[in-house]
Each structure stands twice: as structure tokens, then as C-alpha cells.
Design a protein around this motif. Structure first.
Motif, PDB file in Angstrom:
ATOM      1  N   LEU A 327       0.832  -1.188   0.000  1.00 54.25           N
ATOM      2  CA  LEU A 327       0.000   0.000   0.000  1.00 54.25           C
ATOM      3  C   LEU A 327       0.873   1.246   0.000  1.00 54.25           C
ATOM      4  CD1 LEU A 327      -2.682  -1.020   2.653  1.00 54.25           C
ATOM      5  CD2 LEU A 327      -3.087  -0.708   0.205  1.00 54.25           C
ATOM      6  N   GLY A 328       0.391   2.301  -0.615  1.00 54.89           N
ATOM      7  CA  GLY A 328       1.151   3.545  -0.653  1.00 54.89           C
ATOM      8  C   GLY A 328       1.221   4.209   0.706  1.00 54.89           C
ATOM      9  N   PRO A 329       2.154   5.129   0.895  1.00 56.36           N
ATOM     10  CA  PRO A 329       2.369   5.757   2.203  1.00 56.36           C
ATOM     11  C   PRO A 329       1.278   6.734   2.617  1.00 56.36           C
ATOM     12  CG  PRO A 329       3.800   6.749   0.554  1.00 56.36           C
ATOM     13  CD  PRO A 329       3.142   5.578  -0.121  1.00 56.36           C
ATOM     14  N   ALA A 330       0.520   7.266   1.664  1.00 57.59           N
ATOM     15  CA  ALA A 330      -0.411   8.355   1.975  1.00 57.59           C
ATOM     16  C   ALA A 330      -1.514   7.931   2.939  1.00 57.59           C
ATOM     17  CB  ALA A 330      -1.030   8.897   0.683  1.00 57.59           C
ATOM     18  N   GLY A 331      -1.883   6.657   2.921  1.00 53.74           N
ATOM     19  CA  GLY A 331      -3.024   6.234   3.719  1.00 53.74           C
ATOM     20  C   GLY A 331      -2.720   5.821   5.136  1.00 53.74           C
ATOM     21  N   TRP A 332      -1.466   5.666   5.486  1.00 54.09           N
ATOM     22  CA  TRP A 332      -1.159   5.111   6.799  1.00 54.09           C
ATOM     23  C   TRP A 332      -1.517   6.019   7.977  1.00 54.09           C
ATOM     24  CZ3 TRP A 332      -0.864   0.170   7.368  1.00 54.09           C
ATOM     25  CH2 TRP A 332      -0.478  -0.621   6.280  1.00 54.09           C
ATOM     26  N   PRO A 333      -1.464   7.361   7.841  1.00 54.81           N
ATOM     27  CA  PRO A 333      -1.951   8.181   8.967  1.00 54.81           C
ATOM     28  C   PRO A 333      -3.427   7.927   9.286  1.00 54.81           C
ATOM     29  CG  PRO A 333      -0.556   9.501   7.525  1.00 54.81           C
ATOM     30  CD  PRO A 333      -0.782   8.187   6.822  1.00 54.81           C
ATOM     31  N   VAL A 334      -4.265   7.756   8.260  1.00 52.59           N
ATOM     32  CA  VAL A 334      -5.675   7.446   8.500  1.00 52.59           C
ATOM     33  C   VAL A 334      -5.810   6.055   9.113  1.00 52.59           C
ATOM     34  CG1 VAL A 334      -7.945   7.165   7.417  1.00 52.59           C
ATOM     35  CG2 VAL A 334      -6.387   8.955   6.615  1.00 52.59           C
ATOM     36  N   HIS A 335      -4.966   5.138   8.669  1.00 55.19           N
ATOM     37  CA  HIS A 335      -4.969   3.794   9.246  1.00 55.19           C
ATOM     38  C   HIS A 335      -4.641   3.844  10.732  1.00 55.19           C
ATOM     39  CE1 HIS A 335      -3.087  -0.081  10.349  1.00 55.19           C
ATOM     40  NE2 HIS A 335      -3.948  -0.616   9.506  1.00 55.19           N
ATOM     41  N   ARG A 336      -3.634   4.619  11.078  1.00 55.20           N
ATOM     42  CA  ARG A 336      -3.246   4.717  12.486  1.00 55.20           C
ATOM     43  C   ARG A 336      -4.370   5.327  13.322  1.00 55.20           C
ATOM     44  NH1 ARG A 336       1.836   5.659   9.990  1.00 55.20           N
ATOM     45  NH2 ARG A 336       1.538   7.924   9.944  1.00 55.20           N
ATOM     46  N   LEU A 337      -5.092   6.297  12.744  1.00 53.83           N
ATOM     47  CA  LEU A 337      -6.221   6.881  13.461  1.00 53.83           C
ATOM     48  C   LEU A 337      -7.302   5.833  13.688  1.00 53.83           C
ATOM     49  CD1 LEU A 337      -7.846   9.198  14.647  1.00 53.83           C
ATOM     50  CD2 LEU A 337      -8.546   9.823  12.312  1.00 53.83           C
ATOM     51  N   HIS A 338      -7.635   5.068  12.669  1.00 56.86           N
ATOM     52  CA  HIS A 338      -8.593   3.977  12.850  1.00 56.86           C
ATOM     53  C   HIS A 338      -8.126   3.023  13.938  1.00 56.86           C
ATOM     54  CE1 HIS A 338     -10.560   5.062   9.032  1.00 56.86           C
ATOM     55  NE2 HIS A 338     -11.507   4.207   9.342  1.00 56.86           N
ATOM     56  N   ARG A 339      -6.876   2.667  13.877  1.00 55.56           N
ATOM     57  CA  ARG A 339      -6.364   1.674  14.833  1.00 55.56           C
ATOM     58  C   ARG A 339      -6.469   2.191  16.260  1.00 55.56           C
ATOM     59  NH1 ARG A 339      -0.694  -1.667  13.970  1.00 55.56           N
ATOM     60  NH2 ARG A 339      -0.837  -2.927  15.865  1.00 55.56           N
ATOM     61  N   ARG A 340      -6.160   3.478  16.474  1.00 58.61           N
ATOM     62  CA  ARG A 340      -6.247   4.043  17.825  1.00 58.61           C
ATOM     63  C   ARG A 340      -7.698   4.075  18.316  1.00 58.61           C
ATOM     64  NH1 ARG A 340      -3.270   8.333  15.715  1.00 58.61           N
ATOM     65  NH2 ARG A 340      -4.892   9.824  16.390  1.00 58.61           N
ATOM     66  N   LEU A 341      -8.609   4.489  17.446  1.00 56.96           N
ATOM     67  CA  LEU A 341     -10.002   4.593  17.863  1.00 56.96           C
ATOM     68  C   LEU A 341     -10.635   3.219  18.075  1.00 56.96           C
ATOM     69  CD1 LEU A 341     -11.211   7.556  15.619  1.00 56.96           C
ATOM     70  CD2 LEU A 341     -10.714   7.590  18.064  1.00 56.96           C
ATOM     71  N   ILE A 342     -10.268   2.256  17.245  1.00 59.46           N
ATOM     72  CA  ILE A 342     -10.778   0.900  17.457  1.00 59.46           C
ATOM     73  C   ILE A 342     -10.217   0.317  18.750  1.00 59.46           C
ATOM     74  CG2 ILE A 342     -10.766  -1.459  16.550  1.00 59.46           C
ATOM     75  CD1 ILE A 342     -10.859  -0.227  13.731  1.00 59.46           C
ATOM     76  N   ALA A 343      -8.949   0.590  19.037  1.00 60.58           N
ATOM     77  CA  ALA A 343      -8.361   0.117  20.295  1.00 60.58           C
ATOM     78  C   ALA A 343      -9.095   0.717  21.487  1.00 60.58           C
ATOM     79  CB  ALA A 343      -6.880   0.478  20.343  1.00 60.58           C
ATOM     80  N   LEU A 344      -9.445   1.995  21.388  1.00 56.36           N
ATOM     81  CA  LEU A 344     -10.219   2.636  22.456  1.00 56.36           C
ATOM     82  C   LEU A 344     -11.549   1.927  22.643  1.00 56.36           C
ATOM     83  CD1 LEU A 344     -10.774   5.046  24.407  1.00 56.36           C
ATOM     84  CD2 LEU A 344     -11.700   6.258  22.421  1.00 56.36           C
ATOM     85  N   ARG A 345     -12.182   1.594  21.537  1.00 54.32           N
ATOM     86  CA  ARG A 345     -13.474   0.908  21.643  1.00 54.32           C
ATOM     87  C   ARG A 345     -13.311  -0.488  22.221  1.00 54.32           C
ATOM     88  NH1 ARG A 345     -18.394   2.192  19.566  1.00 54.32           N
ATOM     89  NH2 ARG A 345     -19.935   0.509  19.572  1.00 54.32           N
ATOM     90  N   ARG A 346     -12.278  -1.199  21.790  1.00 51.63           N
ATOM     91  CA  ARG A 346     -12.079  -2.553  22.301  1.00 51.63           C
ATOM     92  C   ARG A 346     -11.753  -2.541  23.800  1.00 51.63           C
ATOM     93  NH1 ARG A 346     -11.192  -6.404  18.111  1.00 51.63           N
ATOM     94  NH2 ARG A 346     -11.115  -7.919  19.794  1.00 51.63           N
ATOM     95  N   ARG A 347     -11.134  -1.454  24.266  1.00 44.79           N
ATOM     96  CA  ARG A 347     -10.876  -1.330  25.704  1.00 44.79           C
ATOM     97  C   ARG A 347     -12.153  -1.026  26.480  1.00 44.79           C
ATOM     98  NH1 ARG A 347      -6.509   1.844  23.858  1.00 44.79           N
ATOM     99  NH2 ARG A 347      -7.523   3.770  24.577  1.00 44.79           N
ATOM    100  N   ASN A 348     -13.166  -0.575  25.775  1.00 44.37           N
ATOM    101  CA  ASN A 348     -14.442  -0.226  26.397  1.00 44.37           C
ATOM    102  C   ASN A 348     -15.572  -0.969  25.682  1.00 44.37           C
ATOM    103  OD1 ASN A 348     -13.771   2.289  28.294  1.00 44.37           O
ATOM    104  ND2 ASN A 348     -12.598   2.528  26.399  1.00 44.37           N
ATOM    105  N   PRO A 349     -15.612  -2.284  25.812  1.00 39.82           N
ATOM    106  CA  PRO A 349     -16.609  -3.062  25.056  1.00 39.82           C
ATOM    107  C   PRO A 349     -18.050  -2.721  25.412  1.00 39.82           C
ATOM    108  CG  PRO A 349     -15.511  -4.436  26.697  1.00 39.82           C
ATOM    109  CD  PRO A 349     -14.746  -3.149  26.632  1.00 39.82           C
ATOM    110  N   TRP A 350     -18.261  -2.079  26.550  1.00 39.50           N
ATOM    111  CA  TRP A 350     -19.597  -1.650  26.935  1.00 39.50           C
ATOM    112  C   TRP A 350     -20.190  -0.675  25.931  1.00 39.50           C
ATOM    113  CZ3 TRP A 350     -20.111   3.588  27.630  1.00 39.50           C
ATOM    114  CH2 TRP A 350     -18.947   4.309  27.891  1.00 39.50           C
ATOM    115  N   LEU A 351     -19.333  -0.040  25.100  1.00 38.15           N
ATOM    116  CA  LEU A 351     -19.832   0.918  24.121  1.00 38.15           C
ATOM    117  C   LEU A 351     -20.798   0.288  23.120  1.00 38.15           C
ATOM    118  CD1 LEU A 351     -16.615   3.030  23.441  1.00 38.15           C
ATOM    119  CD2 LEU A 351     -18.797   3.909  24.305  1.00 38.15           C
TER     120      LEU A 351
END
Length: 423
Positions: A327-351
Motif C-alpha cells: 500500500l502507498g504511504p499516503a493512507g497510513w496516517p488514516v490507518h493509524r487513526l482507525h487503529r487508535r479509535l478501534i483500540a479505544l473501543r475494544r478497551r471499552n466493550p460496553w460501548l
């Protein structure tokens, strides 16, 4: 609580596009192409993103795009064979991913053997002296859901692939089918597959009533999808507040499947007028109740415009390379944002079951308070100036943000957002 509600996040893939398959079924005798194996290299990517299920678009033998099915019991030879499906199920399980299949049961392609059989005319709906078609598409002939043979066929297909390792079904165009049909089908399927999930594609109408009448676990939350991007574009967060109030009411009876992109709509990065608001949309998706679904490529910030013309879906259903490393480099900042927000959700499964209220609202500033077995505050500022939210945030600290100040978490920069959690 079934597996799919327990803090689940889905990664949706359209396999015919993802794997670069031909646009139409090849002539009989053409060797099978084992393209489903292409997905195996991406299972680690999906798991590392934080997803717990891989929701596949149509994989069964079809004439063109997968929704004009020819044989529900056979993998499309452009994608592989049944052994490839078995491999994918095993490999997905090794990465902690379940497989959810796309069930196209409202209609079939004109090349379906039953349609060519004069003795099976009762399988199809007649209208105006001809055969009824799905939303005017000549190649998609509607099944007669009032006939017991059609019910028996659909139940057989669902059981077959659940027995083979699928964990659930996304039911295409459920909104075009009687809710009573699914009630009859699931009465037979559920006892044999009590842990399977069944999610209907419903765009308009009374979501809660359809779930109650059908016995489905969930339906797609198109109301919230539309409100997220249009409220940001129109500088009218009151629209989103209204949709969230509706969403909160839905959670009283079922857990909606939420999304900001899928295989049928223009990409979020294209839909938004201001790319700085991508994070706002994702913050909403991952901090309100429901089961979030991420459409492949959205986590890379891909663009794509859906057009109402032949081939108009191609731009939103692209091929992906052999491995994530390509994959090209341009998309990885958005990927990292998704990963952080999904990790936050997984830490709070009650959501998954959270209820969300709006304690503060203007045209361009909005606070969302999600509560359940915890508390989380999402602050959105889509305006051109910094905004200080007049709220009591005692006991809360910034967990994720686009740049909210640690000195005063209530002060959110222009076109910024912040998520505050306890501890």
C-alpha cells in the motif's frame, strides 16, 4: 450476549473487487482462479486494525457483480472453490476473525437454473405480464418469498455455509423482502446455529419494527450514516443530534450495525467537503452504541465516487495489492487513526450497548456523552475557531484527540475533536 456484540468491529470486503476478479463470469471450462487465497495475506492486517470479523461481499457463483447469483452452493470460480473457502475460514480463525457472508436471497440472476426451468415458474414473482425485477434491474429477477420451496432453498443455503464454518449472514436487500419470511427462515436455522448472527440490509423505514417482525439480530444503520457526513458538510450538527436520538431509541430493542462507508456508497473521504472532518466522523462511529463496520480502504483514506451508471461501483470496489506492505504511504496516517479509535473501543466493550446523549450543541460544536458500564465524552468542533465546551469534565481526561490541549481538555481546536474517558 452473542459473540458479535461483545465489542465487535467488522472489516467489510467486496471480494470480487478486492481480488481483481474479471467483471463477468468466464466461459464454462475456464480454470478456477483461487483468488480467495489473496485475502489470507490481509487477515493479520484486519486483526491488527482491531477487527473481530471479516464480512465478505458475495462469493457465490454469479454472472457479473455477485448479486446476480447462479448457484448459492458454489464458490464463484473467479474466486476459487469450496476448499479455498475452508482454508479462509481456518486462517481467519487463526487470527481471531470470524467470517460473515453476504446472502443475496431477494433475487437471482437470469442464468439461475431455476429461472430457466419452466417447472419452477412458481419460484419467481410475475408482474405486468413478465417477471418482477429488483429495482428495475433486468438481470435481477425477484424470488417468490411466499412459496415454501423458496423458503426451503434459502434455509438450505444458510445452513450449508454455517455448517462449513461461517459465523453469520449479512442479508442483502432485506428491505425488499417480507419480514415474515425471515421469521420463518430463522425459526429453522437458529436452533441449529444458535451463535450465528443475522443482519439485514435495511435503508429506510421502521428499523425496530423490521427487526421485531423478522427475528434478525440487527439491521444496517443508514440514518446515522447519512447524518454523520451531511451534518458536517452542512454545518448543522442538529441533524446528527436528531439521528443520535433516534439511534438511542433503537438500542432499546436491538444493536444496529453502524458504518460510515460500505460497498454501495461514495467513500467517506470523497463525501466530506472538508477532509479535516474525517476524524469527527470516525469519533462518532467508534464512541456510540452499535457494532461498527469498516469498509476496506476507508481505513486508508481511499477516495471513490459511486455513480448511477454501468460500472458506477468500480471506483468504490478497487483491487488491493498482494500484501499490506504494498500500500502507498499516503493512507497510513488514516490507518493509524482507525487503529487508535478501534483500540479505544475494544478497551471499552460496553460501548456496544452504550446510550448517548447530547449535553451541548450548536451548529458546529457538539458534545456526545456515552454511558453504560463506563462514561465517555466526545467533543466535536467543526467550526473555524477554537471552541471551549461549557461542561463539567471532572474525572475525565483526553484519551484521543486531533489536538485538544491537556491544560484544558474542553478547549477543542478549530476543526478538531477530542474523546475524554475516566481515568
Amino acid at each position: 450476549m452473542t459473540w458479535w456484540k461483545q465489542g465487535a468491529v467488522w472489516w467489510q470486503v467486496y471480494p470480487l473487487g478486492f481480488t481483481g476478479a474479471e467483471p463477468a463470469a468466464p466461459p464454462p471450462g475456464t480454470p478456477v482462479r483461487h483468488r480467495l487465497r489473496h485475502l489470507e495475506a490481509w487477515l493479520g492486517y484486519a486483526a491488527e486494525l482491531g477487527c473481530s470479523a471479516l464480512q465478505l461481499g458475495p462469493i457465490f457463483a454469479s454472472e457479473t457483480h455477485g448479486y446476480d447469483t447462479l448457484d448459492h452452493f458454489r464458490v464463484d470460480p473467479r474466486l476459487g472453490d469450496e476448499a479455498d473457502f475452508d482454508r479462509l475460514v481456518r486462517a481467519a480463525g487463526d487470527h481471531g476473525l470470524r467470517i460473515v457472508l453476504d446472502g443475496v436471497f431477494n433475487h437471482v440472476g437470469r442464468g439461475h437454473p431455476r429461472f430457466a426451468d419452466p417447472g419452477s415458474a412458481h419460484w419467481f414473482v410475475s408482474r405486468d405480464g413478465g417477471h418482477a425485477t429488483f429495482e428495475g434491474h433486468h438481470g435481477l429477477v425477484e424470488l417468490n418469498h411466499d412459496h415454501p420451496e423458496v423458503l426451503e432453498y434459502v434455509v438450505g443455503v444458510m445452513d450449508h455455509w454455517l455448517d462449513r464454518g461461517a459465523s453469520g449472514w449479512r442479508l442483502d436487500a432485506a428491505y425488499a423482502m417480507p419480514a415474515s419470511f425471515w421469521h420463518k427462515a430463522l425459526t429453522q436455522v437458529r436452533p441449529r446455529h444458535p451463535e450465528a448472527c443475522f443482519v439485514g440490509e435495511v435503508i429506510h423505514g421502521d428499523y425496530a419494527a423490521y427487526v421485531a417482525g423478522s427475528g434478525l439480530d440487527s439491521v444496517t444503520q443508514y440514518e446515522l450514516w447519512k447524518a454523520v457526513w451531511s451534518s458536517l458538510n452542512d454545518r448543522n450538527l442538529y441533524e446528527l443530534a436528531w439521528a443520535l436520538d433516534r439511534h438511542d431509541a433503537l438500542l432499546e430493542s436491538f444493536v444496529p450495525l453502524t458504518f460510515v462507508g460500505n460497498h454501495d456508497v461514495t467513500r467517506l473521504a470523497t463525501r466530506l467537503d472538508d477532509e479535516r472532518h474525517l476524524g469527527h466522523a470516525l469519533a462518532v462511529l467508534f464512541t456510540v452504541g452499535g457494532v461498527p463496520s469498516v469498509y476496506y480502504g476507508d481505513e486508508q483514506g481511499l477516495r471513490g465516487l459511486k455513480e448511477e451508471r454501468p460500472g458506477g461501483d468500480d471506483a468504490i470496489r478497487p483491487a488491493f495489492p498482494a500484501t499490506p506492505e504494498e500500500l502507498g504511504p499516503a493512507g497510513w496516517p488514516v490507518h493509524r487513526l482507525h487503529r487508535r479509535l478501534i483500540a479505544l473501543r475494544r478497551r471499552n466493550p460496553w460501548l456496544t450497548l452504550a446510550r448517548t446523549t447530547v449535553p451541548h450543541l450548536t451548529n458546529t460544536a457538539m458534545a456526545l456523552e456515552s454511558t453504560g458500564d463506563g462514561r465517555l465524552l466526545t467533543l466535536l468542533n467543526s467550526g473555524p475557531e477554537p471552541y471551549r465546551f461549557p461542561l463539567d469534565i471532572s474525572g475525565l481526561a483526553v484519551a484521543e484527540s486531533s489536538g485538544a490541549g491537556a491544560a484544558d481538555p474542553r478547549l477543542v481546536p478549530a476543526h478538531g475533536w477530542a474523546i475524554l474517558t475516566a481515568g
